[in-house]
Design a protein around this motif. Structure first.
Motif, short mmCIF file in Angstrom:
data_model
loop_
_atom_site.label_atom_id
_atom_site.label_comp_id
_atom_site.label_asym_id
_atom_site.label_seq_id
_atom_site.Cartn_x
_atom_site.Cartn_y
_atom_site.Cartn_z
N SER A 118 62.18 44.68 -30.93
CA SER A 118 63.59 44.91 -30.65
C SER A 118 64.54 44.06 -31.49
N GLY A 171 67.83 45.85 -32.06
CA GLY A 171 68.14 46.63 -30.88
C GLY A 171 68.48 45.72 -29.72
N SER A 210 66.68 50.92 -29.37
CA SER A 210 66.30 50.59 -30.73
C SER A 210 67.31 51.18 -31.71
#
Length: 149
Positions: A89, A92, A118
């Motif tokens: 991640s 994100g 994401s």
């Protein structure tokens, strides 16, 4: 965690992808054995027996992707799961949902859930780890993702 990262996160639970991961020595289970993991849902199941343990990869038609691990300590499972999600991640947003504990005949099952938006592929992933410390538990960890969009 490499299987979970490669197939469930990067591969987005694409049932045609596991065959491409020869390093995991995945073998598709026979239909009657797959039924134990799928619980009536359409999908495919692969298993692997490797020097560091046994695991199964389950991908349903709606792209829910799970890795079942027979023996792992709860602490290690959670640490590895969080490490994998945080690395995935980096581009994100990762949000932890409330944890849930469920009493089962073989002991407590602890579940932690995350939502992951994401940025690099505009997908929303739901990621879940369920763990049990009980030596009698048939599975001590289940790592699951589902791509929502």
């Amino acid at each position: 965690m490499n299987v979970f990262h490669s197939i469930c996160l990067l591969g987005k639970g694409d049932a045609t992808r596991p065959a491409h991961y020869q390093e995991y020595r995945l073998r598709e289970l026979l239909p009657e054995a797959q039924a134990q993991f799928l619980g009536g849902r359409p999908g495919k199941v692969w298993t692997a027996q490797v020097p560091f343990g046994n695991f199964a990869v389950v991908i349903t038609e709606d792209r829910e992707c799970s890795v079942f691990v027979r023996r792992i300590t709860q602490q290690v499972a959670v640490e590895q799961f969080e490490f994998t999600l945080r690395n995935f991640s980096q581009k994100g947003t990762l949000k932890e949902e409330p944890s849930v504990s469920t009493p089962l005949p073989h002991g407590q099952m602890n579940t932690r859930s995350f939502s992951l938006v994401s940025e690099f592929d505009a997908s929303l992933y739901v990621a879940v780890v369920s763990t049990s410390e009980s030596a009698q538990a048939p599975l001590q960890a289940i790592f699951t993702t589902r791509v929502v969009r």
